[in-house]
Design a protein around this motif. Structure first.
Motif, PDB file in Angstrom:
ATOM      1  N   LEU A   7     -75.967   2.087   7.751  1.00 42.84           N
ATOM      2  CA  LEU A   7     -75.691   3.409   8.276  1.00 42.84           C
ATOM      3  C   LEU A   7     -75.108   3.267   9.670  1.00 42.84           C
ATOM      4  CD1 LEU A   7     -78.907   5.326   7.224  1.00 42.84           C
ATOM      5  CD2 LEU A   7     -76.679   5.361   6.144  1.00 42.84           C
ATOM      6  N   GLU A   8     -74.014   3.900   9.872  1.00 41.24           N
ATOM      7  CA  GLU A   8     -73.384   3.862  11.181  1.00 41.24           C
ATOM      8  C   GLU A   8     -73.616   5.207  11.844  1.00 41.24           C
ATOM      9  OE1 GLU A   8     -69.056   3.008  13.124  1.00 41.24           O
ATOM     10  OE2 GLU A   8     -69.435   2.449  11.082  1.00 41.24           O
ATOM     11  N   HIS A   9     -74.463   5.189  12.847  1.00 37.89           N
ATOM     12  CA  HIS A   9     -74.796   6.422  13.540  1.00 37.89           C
ATOM     13  C   HIS A   9     -73.708   6.736  14.558  1.00 37.89           C
ATOM     14  CE1 HIS A   9     -77.116   9.565  15.380  1.00 37.89           C
ATOM     15  NE2 HIS A   9     -76.947   8.996  16.555  1.00 37.89           N
ATOM     16  N   THR A  10     -73.111   7.887  14.424  1.00 39.07           N
ATOM     17  CA  THR A  10     -72.157   8.335  15.422  1.00 39.07           C
ATOM     18  C   THR A  10     -72.601   9.693  15.931  1.00 39.07           C
ATOM     19  OG1 THR A  10     -70.741   9.337  13.759  1.00 39.07           O
ATOM     20  CG2 THR A  10     -70.187   7.089  14.440  1.00 39.07           C
ATOM     21  N   LEU A  11     -72.491   9.877  17.208  1.00 39.95           N
ATOM     22  CA  LEU A  11     -72.842  11.150  17.806  1.00 39.95           C
ATOM     23  C   LEU A  11     -71.753  12.163  17.523  1.00 39.95           C
ATOM     24  CD1 LEU A  11     -74.135   9.779  21.218  1.00 39.95           C
ATOM     25  CD2 LEU A  11     -75.486  10.505  19.255  1.00 39.95           C
ATOM     26  N   PRO A  12     -72.106  13.440  17.546  1.00 37.77           N
ATOM     27  CA  PRO A  12     -71.110  14.469  17.228  1.00 37.77           C
ATOM     28  C   PRO A  12     -69.882  14.455  18.138  1.00 37.77           C
ATOM     29  CG  PRO A  12     -73.310  15.404  17.316  1.00 37.77           C
ATOM     30  CD  PRO A  12     -73.421  13.985  17.773  1.00 37.77           C
ATOM     31  N   THR A  14     -68.347  11.840  19.371  1.00 35.18           N
ATOM     32  CA  THR A  14     -67.639  10.560  19.356  1.00 35.18           C
ATOM     33  C   THR A  14     -66.606  10.543  18.234  1.00 35.18           C
ATOM     34  OG1 THR A  14     -69.249   9.459  17.914  1.00 35.18           O
ATOM     35  CG2 THR A  14     -69.614   9.282  20.281  1.00 35.18           C
ATOM     36  N   VAL A  15     -65.591   9.727  18.449  1.00 31.53           N
ATOM     37  CA  VAL A  15     -64.556   9.537  17.435  1.00 31.53           C
ATOM     38  C   VAL A  15     -64.288   8.047  17.314  1.00 31.53           C
ATOM     39  CG1 VAL A  15     -63.452  11.783  17.777  1.00 31.53           C
ATOM     40  CG2 VAL A  15     -62.703   9.836  19.130  1.00 31.53           C
ATOM     41  N   ARG A  16     -63.720   7.671  16.209  1.00 28.25           N
ATOM     42  CA  ARG A  16     -63.399   6.265  15.978  1.00 28.25           C
ATOM     43  C   ARG A  16     -61.956   6.006  16.402  1.00 28.25           C
ATOM     44  NH1 ARG A  16     -66.383   2.618  13.871  1.00 28.25           N
ATOM     45  NH2 ARG A  16     -65.565   0.757  12.900  1.00 28.25           N
ATOM     46  N   VAL A  17     -61.800   5.075  17.330  1.00 29.39           N
ATOM     47  CA  VAL A  17     -60.477   4.641  17.771  1.00 29.39           C
ATOM     48  C   VAL A  17     -60.400   3.160  17.464  1.00 29.39           C
ATOM     49  CG1 VAL A  17     -58.904   4.374  19.723  1.00 29.39           C
ATOM     50  CG2 VAL A  17     -60.407   6.381  19.602  1.00 29.39           C
ATOM     51  N   HIS A  18     -59.544   2.822  16.534  1.00 28.89           N
ATOM     52  CA  HIS A  18     -59.463   1.468  15.987  1.00 28.89           C
ATOM     53  C   HIS A  18     -60.859   1.087  15.499  1.00 28.89           C
ATOM     54  CE1 HIS A  18     -55.222   0.755  16.971  1.00 28.89           C
ATOM     55  NE2 HIS A  18     -55.460   1.679  17.863  1.00 28.89           N
ATOM     56  N   ASP A  19     -61.509   0.104  16.048  1.00 29.09           N
ATOM     57  CA  ASP A  19     -62.832  -0.280  15.547  1.00 29.09           C
ATOM     58  C   ASP A  19     -63.971   0.192  16.442  1.00 29.09           C
ATOM     59  OD1 ASP A  19     -61.797  -1.578  13.323  1.00 29.09           O
ATOM     60  OD2 ASP A  19     -61.501  -3.448  14.433  1.00 29.09           O
ATOM     61  N   TYR A  20     -63.703   1.136  17.316  1.00 30.17           N
ATOM     62  CA  TYR A  20     -64.707   1.537  18.310  1.00 30.17           C
ATOM     63  C   TYR A  20     -65.030   3.018  18.221  1.00 30.17           C
ATOM     64  CZ  TYR A  20     -63.197  -2.944  20.151  1.00 30.17           C
ATOM     65  OH  TYR A  20     -62.884  -4.272  20.279  1.00 30.17           O
ATOM     66  N   ASN A  21     -66.319   3.334  18.253  1.00 32.54           N
ATOM     67  CA  ASN A  21     -66.764   4.721  18.343  1.00 32.54           C
ATOM     68  C   ASN A  21     -66.926   5.049  19.821  1.00 32.54           C
ATOM     69  OD1 ASN A  21     -66.953   5.265  15.564  1.00 32.54           O
ATOM     70  ND2 ASN A  21     -68.922   4.225  15.464  1.00 32.54           N
ATOM     71  N   VAL A  22     -66.084   5.949  20.298  1.00 36.09           N
ATOM     72  CA  VAL A  22     -66.087   6.300  21.714  1.00 36.09           C
ATOM     73  C   VAL A  22     -66.137   7.811  21.889  1.00 36.09           C
ATOM     74  CG1 VAL A  22     -64.838   4.222  22.441  1.00 36.09           C
ATOM     75  CG2 VAL A  22     -63.557   6.274  21.816  1.00 36.09           C
ATOM     76  N   LYS A  23     -66.444   8.232  23.106  1.00 33.74           N
ATOM     77  CA  LYS A  23     -66.470   9.652  23.428  1.00 33.74           C
ATOM     78  C   LYS A  23     -65.085  10.248  23.201  1.00 33.74           C
ATOM     79  CE  LYS A  23     -67.686   8.794  27.584  1.00 33.74           C
ATOM     80  NZ  LYS A  23     -68.045   8.828  29.011  1.00 33.74           N
TER      81      LYS A  23
END
Length: 117
Positions: A7-12, A14-23
C-alpha cells in the motif's frame, strides 16, 4: 495462504511526479527541474522514496524562493546556501543550483530566473 500487498500511502495534497510523491505546491517546479536536469536524486544516499521526496521538495522550495518575483532573497542567501549544501551532502545533484547561487552572489541581483535562464 498469505496475501502480500504494497500500500502506498499518499496524502490528499500530494501528487506523483516521475517516481516521487511530492506536495502539489512544488509539482510544477519539480517537473521543470527533472525535465532540465534529469533525476537529481538518482544517486541520493537515502534509498527511501519518502526521504528523497522530502529533499526534492526542499530543492523546489529553494528554487521558488529564487524566482524573480521573490523579494529579499539576498537577505536569506546564507540560509539557502546552507540548505543546498545539506542536500548536496545527501548526494542530490544540485550543482546547477549552486552555480545559480554563485551568480546571484556575484551580481547581488535576485532578478534572474532560475528555470528560464
Amino acid at each position: 495462504m498469505r496475501l502480500q500487498c504494497r500500500l502506498e500511502h499518499t496524502l490528499p495534497d500530494t501528487v506523483r511526479v516521475h517516481d516521487y510523491n511530492v506536495k502539489q505546491s512544488v509539482a510544477l517546479v519539480l517537473e521543470a527541474i527533472i525535465n532540465k536536469h534529469g533525476d537529481i536524486a538518482a544517486k541520493c544516499v537515502f534509498k527511501a522514496a519518502s526521504v528523497r521526496a522530502s529533499l526534492l521538495e526542499l530543492v523546489c522550495d529553494i528554487v521558488k524562493q529564487l524566482e524573480p518575483k521573490t523579494d529579499g532573497v539576498i537577505d536569506i542567501m546564507e540560509e539557502i546556501e546552507n540548505q543546498v549544501s545539506s542536500v548536496e551532502k545527501a548526494n542530490v545533484n544540485v550543482s546547477w543550483l549552486q552555480a545559480h547561487l554563485e551568480a546571484i552572489n556575484k551580481t547581488n541581483d535576485g532578478k534572474t530566473g532560475l528555470l528560464t535562464g
